[in-house]
Design an enzyme around this catalytic site. Structure first.
Site, PDB file in Angstrom:
ATOM      1  N   THR A 125       0.724  -1.246   0.048  1.00 19.05           N
ATOM      2  CA  THR A 125      -0.021  -0.239   0.131  1.00 19.05           C
ATOM      3  C   THR A 125       0.778   1.322  -0.088  1.00 19.05           C
ATOM      4  O   THR A 125       1.956   1.344   0.533  1.00 19.05           O
ATOM      5  CB  THR A 125      -0.835   0.023   1.118  1.00 19.05           C
ATOM      6  OG1 THR A 125      -1.409   1.418   1.457  1.00 19.05           O
ATOM      7  CG2 THR A 125      -0.284  -0.445   2.553  1.00 19.05           C
ATOM      8  N   GLU A 127       0.459   3.573   1.917  1.00 24.74           N
ATOM      9  CA  GLU A 127       0.511   3.885   3.221  1.00 24.74           C
ATOM     10  C   GLU A 127       1.995   3.720   3.903  1.00 24.74           C
ATOM     11  O   GLU A 127       2.287   4.360   4.783  1.00 24.74           O
ATOM     12  CB  GLU A 127      -0.588   3.251   4.091  1.00 24.74           C
ATOM     13  CG  GLU A 127      -1.786   3.871   4.128  1.00 24.74           C
ATOM     14  CD  GLU A 127      -2.076   5.138   4.907  1.00 24.74           C
ATOM     15  OE1 GLU A 127      -1.672   5.138   5.971  1.00 24.74           O
ATOM     16  OE2 GLU A 127      -2.445   6.062   4.354  1.00 24.74           O
ATOM     17  N   TYR A 149      -1.455   0.305  10.936  1.00 25.85           N
ATOM     18  CA  TYR A 149      -1.710  -0.401   9.699  1.00 25.85           C
ATOM     19  C   TYR A 149      -0.515  -0.372   8.761  1.00 25.85           C
ATOM     20  O   TYR A 149      -0.225  -1.552   8.270  1.00 25.85           O
ATOM     21  CB  TYR A 149      -2.878   0.293   9.175  1.00 25.85           C
ATOM     22  CG  TYR A 149      -3.066  -0.338   7.754  1.00 25.85           C
ATOM     23  CD1 TYR A 149      -3.787  -1.385   7.310  1.00 25.85           C
ATOM     24  CD2 TYR A 149      -2.609   0.708   6.636  1.00 25.85           C
ATOM     25  CE1 TYR A 149      -4.167  -1.809   6.131  1.00 25.85           C
ATOM     26  CE2 TYR A 149      -2.643   0.219   5.502  1.00 25.85           C
ATOM     27  CZ  TYR A 149      -3.518  -0.852   5.022  1.00 25.85           C
ATOM     28  OH  TYR A 149      -3.930  -1.129   3.651  1.00 25.85           O
ATOM     29  N   LYS A 153       1.833  -3.465   7.326  1.00 21.63           N
ATOM     30  CA  LYS A 153       2.053  -3.822   5.872  1.00 21.63           C
ATOM     31  C   LYS A 153       3.495  -3.666   5.483  1.00 21.63           C
ATOM     32  O   LYS A 153       3.547  -4.334   4.409  1.00 21.63           O
ATOM     33  CB  LYS A 153       1.015  -2.699   5.252  1.00 21.63           C
ATOM     34  CG  LYS A 153      -0.272  -3.095   5.229  1.00 21.63           C
ATOM     35  CD  LYS A 153      -0.796  -4.104   4.265  1.00 21.63           C
ATOM     36  CE  LYS A 153      -2.481  -4.494   4.204  1.00 21.63           C
ATOM     37  NZ  LYS A 153      -2.661  -5.489   2.917  1.00 21.63           N
TER      38      LYS A 153
HETATM   39  P1  NAP Z   1     -11.491  -4.566   2.285  1.00 26.36           P
HETATM   40  O1  NAP Z   1     -12.904  -4.213   1.541  1.00 26.36           O
HETATM   41  O2  NAP Z   1     -11.173  -3.964   3.683  1.00 26.36           O
HETATM   42  O3  NAP Z   1     -11.383  -6.179   2.306  1.00 26.36           O
HETATM   43  C1  NAP Z   1     -10.488  -6.799   3.186  1.00 26.36           C
HETATM   44  C2  NAP Z   1     -11.221  -8.235   3.275  1.00 26.36           C
HETATM   45  O4  NAP Z   1     -10.088  -8.813   4.369  1.00 26.36           O
HETATM   46  C3  NAP Z   1     -12.601  -8.229   3.965  1.00 26.36           C
HETATM   47  O5  NAP Z   1     -13.193  -9.044   3.066  1.00 26.36           O
HETATM   48  C4  NAP Z   1     -12.262  -8.771   5.216  1.00 26.36           C
HETATM   49  O6  NAP Z   1     -13.205  -9.983   5.768  1.00 26.36           O
HETATM   50  C5  NAP Z   1     -10.808  -9.616   5.157  1.00 26.36           C
HETATM   51  N1  NAP Z   1     -10.327 -10.348   6.227  1.00 26.36           N
HETATM   52  C6  NAP Z   1     -10.088  -9.375   7.388  1.00 26.36           C
HETATM   53  N2  NAP Z   1      -9.605 -10.079   8.407  1.00 26.36           N
HETATM   54  C7  NAP Z   1      -9.586 -11.253   7.764  1.00 26.36           C
HETATM   55  C8  NAP Z   1      -8.705 -12.547   8.476  1.00 26.36           C
HETATM   56  N3  NAP Z   1      -8.450 -12.389   9.614  1.00 26.36           N
HETATM   57  N4  NAP Z   1      -8.948 -13.606   7.742  1.00 26.36           N
HETATM   58  C9  NAP Z   1      -9.474 -13.686   6.578  1.00 26.36           C
HETATM   59  N5  NAP Z   1      -9.862 -12.705   5.943  1.00 26.36           N
HETATM   60  C10 NAP Z   1     -10.159 -11.624   6.735  1.00 26.36           C
HETATM   61  O7  NAP Z   1     -10.206  -4.021   1.441  1.00 26.36           O
HETATM   62  P2  NAP Z   1      -9.783  -3.730  -0.018  1.00 26.36           P
HETATM   63  O8  NAP Z   1     -10.144  -2.314  -0.125  1.00 26.36           O
HETATM   64  O9  NAP Z   1     -10.519  -4.515  -0.738  1.00 26.36           O
HETATM   65  O10 NAP Z   1      -8.141  -4.150  -0.164  1.00 26.36           O
HETATM   66  C11 NAP Z   1      -7.992  -5.315  -0.389  1.00 26.36           C
HETATM   67  C12 NAP Z   1      -6.470  -5.126   0.025  1.00 26.36           C
HETATM   68  O11 NAP Z   1      -5.663  -4.258  -0.460  1.00 26.36           O
HETATM   69  C13 NAP Z   1      -6.168  -5.046   1.569  1.00 26.36           C
HETATM   70  O12 NAP Z   1      -5.218  -5.743   2.040  1.00 26.36           O
HETATM   71  C14 NAP Z   1      -5.868  -3.544   1.727  1.00 26.36           C
HETATM   72  O13 NAP Z   1      -5.090  -3.263   2.883  1.00 26.36           O
HETATM   73  C15 NAP Z   1      -4.974  -3.465   0.625  1.00 26.36           C
HETATM   74  N6  NAP Z   1      -5.058  -1.955  -0.157  1.00 26.36           N
HETATM   75  C16 NAP Z   1      -6.219  -1.374  -0.341  1.00 26.36           C
HETATM   76  C17 NAP Z   1      -6.126  -0.170  -0.873  1.00 26.36           C
HETATM   77  C18 NAP Z   1      -7.276   0.553  -1.361  1.00 26.36           C
HETATM   78  O14 NAP Z   1      -7.447   1.806  -1.619  1.00 26.36           O
HETATM   79  N7  NAP Z   1      -8.748  -0.102  -1.311  1.00 26.36           N
HETATM   80  C19 NAP Z   1      -4.969   0.467  -1.238  1.00 26.36           C
HETATM   81  C20 NAP Z   1      -3.720  -0.256  -1.072  1.00 26.36           C
HETATM   82  C21 NAP Z   1      -3.669  -1.402  -0.428  1.00 26.36           C
HETATM   83  P3  NAP Z   1     -14.712  -9.769   6.013  1.00 26.36           P
HETATM   84  O15 NAP Z   1     -15.607  -9.117   4.850  1.00 26.36           O
HETATM   85  O16 NAP Z   1     -15.312 -10.737   6.844  1.00 26.36           O
HETATM   86  O17 NAP Z   1     -14.555  -8.438   6.898  1.00 26.36           O
HETATM   87  O1  G4F Z   2     -10.486   6.901   2.938  1.00 24.41           O
HETATM   88  P1  G4F Z   2      -9.439   6.844   3.927  1.00 24.41           P
HETATM   89  O2  G4F Z   2      -9.872   6.230   5.364  1.00 24.41           O
HETATM   90  O3  G4F Z   2      -8.097   6.088   3.244  1.00 24.41           O
HETATM   91  P2  G4F Z   2      -6.688   5.993   4.059  1.00 24.41           P
HETATM   92  O4  G4F Z   2      -6.455   6.082   5.267  1.00 24.41           O
HETATM   93  O5  G4F Z   2      -5.778   6.688   2.889  1.00 24.41           O
HETATM   94  O6  G4F Z   2      -6.477   4.306   3.749  1.00 24.41           O
HETATM   95  C1  G4F Z   2      -6.891   3.446   2.325  1.00 24.41           C
HETATM   96  O7  G4F Z   2      -6.005   3.741   1.522  1.00 24.41           O
HETATM   97  C2  G4F Z   2      -4.594   2.950   1.634  1.00 24.41           C
HETATM   98  C3  G4F Z   2      -3.835   3.376   0.621  1.00 24.41           C
HETATM   99  O8  G4F Z   2      -3.200   4.419   0.775  1.00 24.41           O
HETATM  100  C4  G4F Z   2      -5.129   1.567   1.851  1.00 24.41           C
HETATM  101  F1  G4F Z   2      -3.844   0.925   2.365  1.00 24.41           F
HETATM  102  C5  G4F Z   2      -5.867   1.426   3.143  1.00 24.41           C
HETATM  103  O9  G4F Z   2      -6.245   0.098   3.399  1.00 24.41           O
HETATM  104  C6  G4F Z   2      -7.303   2.180   2.881  1.00 24.41           C
HETATM  105  O10 G4F Z   2      -7.859   1.416   1.578  1.00 24.41           O
HETATM  106  O11 G4F Z   2      -8.883   8.302   4.428  1.00 24.41           O
HETATM  107  C7  G4F Z   2      -8.120   9.100   3.476  1.00 24.41           C
HETATM  108  C8  G4F Z   2      -7.712  10.486   4.028  1.00 24.41           C
HETATM  109  C9  G4F Z   2      -6.996  10.210   5.403  1.00 24.41           C
HETATM  110  O12 G4F Z   2      -5.975  11.304   5.342  1.00 24.41           O
HETATM  111  C10 G4F Z   2      -8.019  10.670   6.610  1.00 24.41           C
HETATM  112  O13 G4F Z   2      -7.729  11.445   7.856  1.00 24.41           O
HETATM  113  O14 G4F Z   2      -9.162  11.053   4.667  1.00 24.41           O
HETATM  114  C11 G4F Z   2      -8.984  11.337   5.832  1.00 24.41           C
HETATM  115  N1  G4F Z   2     -10.391  11.810   6.447  1.00 24.41           N
HETATM  116  C12 G4F Z   2     -10.953  13.109   6.469  1.00 24.41           C
HETATM  117  N2  G4F Z   2     -12.154  12.711   7.397  1.00 24.41           N
HETATM  118  C13 G4F Z   2     -11.253  10.660   6.797  1.00 24.41           C
HETATM  119  C14 G4F Z   2     -12.239  11.327   7.496  1.00 24.41           C
HETATM  120  N3  G4F Z   2     -11.197   9.544   6.565  1.00 24.41           N
HETATM  121  C15 G4F Z   2     -12.271   8.822   6.819  1.00 24.41           C
HETATM  122  N4  G4F Z   2     -12.161   7.206   6.736  1.00 24.41           N
HETATM  123  N5  G4F Z   2     -13.400   9.090   7.520  1.00 24.41           N
HETATM  124  C16 G4F Z   2     -13.379  10.498   7.661  1.00 24.41           C
HETATM  125  O15 G4F Z   2     -14.481  11.054   8.230  1.00 24.41           O
END
Ligand code: NAP
Ligand code: G4F
Length: 339
Positions: A125, A127, A149, A153
């Protein structure tokens, strides 16, 4: 027919990736941790629920992970499962580390012991860059994680690289910047804002409450990012790649864009109680709430995806404006259907 396992099958990326791999002719298995909520709404929405074989596998349960690897011997594993919400990781750091760090290691050990030819994708990520050491961030930019987090990672990233170097395993890390879609969970800011704005437009709620609106992110479209994962796994050489759009926008711009799409002027109340702007109906639409601030924030993330473009031919088409339009349109449709 290639056999792929997707951990985190119930998540946003799991659903889009499953659809893509099915279209590519794969047999797709989804690893799901057992829970009393048996909803597969994302897979159902994409009309693929019946095509994905569900296996119960919790990343916390070592024997479970070992048994699955021993039994199935997959061609490819995409490790998308995680405690993925940054804010929650401050309240649940041990759980986050156990799932994200040790969970990844459990799978890698299982592959090493029982299924050495399985290719492995790790969901790294942006992050990891945290307190950024360079703008934009690329594969060579030093990491500086800013949350439990991100630290969890970081371990997962390096142990994946280490197993590639130590044991010659086909392991890749996709360093993905934020990617969003109508399937995003409501706790993340894009979906939270889009949902709130549409509800305000339909008269269902009065306002939204958010945290730090100055934070800046590089937001892309999830279906394009899972295609990038597929390309990484199907390239002859295992390597690590940044996927991003190269565009940067603040949370404030995100809120302004979403409100503009439903023709509502915004009045804001900041965390000191100061009101900025006047809404047509004299209402405060966006309130800043300390509750949503993080103990340590990532102020700015913006990625350089030129390596992925050059080596994989990957390039994002959907940028910020289009992304928010897609999300608002879909949210509005869904809310109207429910009404
Ligand atoms: P997400 O919607 O939060 O999905 C994560 C999944 O992991 C959920 O289905 C959750 O299950 C499952 N999980 C959590 N704990 C577990 C455990 N102990 N055993 C088995 N499964 C478990 O995340 P996403 O946005 O699709 O992201 C996919 C991956 O990419 C994650 O690893 C995230 O950290 C990474 N990532 C995401 C972004 C982004 O912007 N979306 C960017 C960079 C990296 P439940 O449904 O049961 O809760
Ligand atoms: O949408 P966010 O919660 O995403 P964040 O923290 O960037 O993390 C997501 O992206 C990562 C990749 O860079 C993944 F690895 C991670 O698993 C996840 O998918 O927050 C984005 C920004 C942050 O700076 C947060 O402080 O939005 C700011 N924010 C401001 N108000 C908020 C809020 N975020 C959330 N969730 N809720 C608020 O009310």
């Amino acid at each position: 027919m290639k056999k792929a396992l997707i951990t985190g099958i119930r998540g946003q990326d799991g659903a889009y990736l499953a659809k893509l791999l099915l279209e590519q002719g794969y047999q797709v298995y989804g690893a799901d941790r057992r829970s009393s909520d048996s909803s597969y709404w994302r897979l159902e929405k994409l009309k693929i629920k019946d095509k994905v074989k569900i296996i119960y596998m919790d990343l916390l349960e070592e024997s479970n992970v070992y048994e699955v690897m021993r039994t199935y011997k997959f061609d490819e594993i995409y490790n998308l499962a995680a405690q993925s919400f940054v804010q929650v990781s401050f309240n649940q750091p041990l759980l986050t580390a156990n799932v994200n760090s040790m969970g990844t290691l459990r799978i890698l050990e299982a592959i090493r012991l029982f299924s050495r030819d399985t290719k492995f994708y790790q969901a790294s990520t942006s992050e990891l860059y945290g307190k950024v050491q360079e703008i934009p961030q690329r594969e060579t930019t030093p990491f500086y994680p800013r949350s439990p987090y991100a630290v969890s990672k970081l371990f997962a990233h390096w142990i994946t690289v280490n197993y590639r170097e130590a044991y010659g395993m086909f392991n890749v890390c996709g360093i993905l910047f934020n990617h969003e879609s109508p399937l995003r969970s409501i706790e993340f800011i894009t979906k939270k804002v889009v949902n709130g704005v549409c509800k305000i437009k339909l008269g269902l709620v009065d306002k939204i409450e958010v945290g730090n609106i100055e934070a800046k992110r590089d937001w892309g479209y999830a279906p394009e990012y899972v295609y990038g994962m597929y390309l990484m796994m199907n390239h002859p050489n295992p390597d690590d790649f940044v996927l991003a759009t190269g565009e940067i926008h603040s949370v404030k711009e995100l809120i302004e864009k979403a409100f503009s799409l439903v023709d509502i002027y915004i009045s804001w109340q900041d965390k000191d109680g100061k009101i900025i702007g006047v809404d047509q109906q004299g209402k405060i639409r966006v309130q800043t709430n300390q509750e949503y601030y993080r103990p340590s924030e990532v102020d700015i993330l913006v990625g350089d995806y030129s390596k992925a473009k050059q080596i994989l031919g990957w390039e994002p088409k959907v940028k910020f404006d289009k992304l928010i339009e897609i999300m608002v349109e879909e949210e509005m449709k869904e809310l109207k259907e429910k009404k």
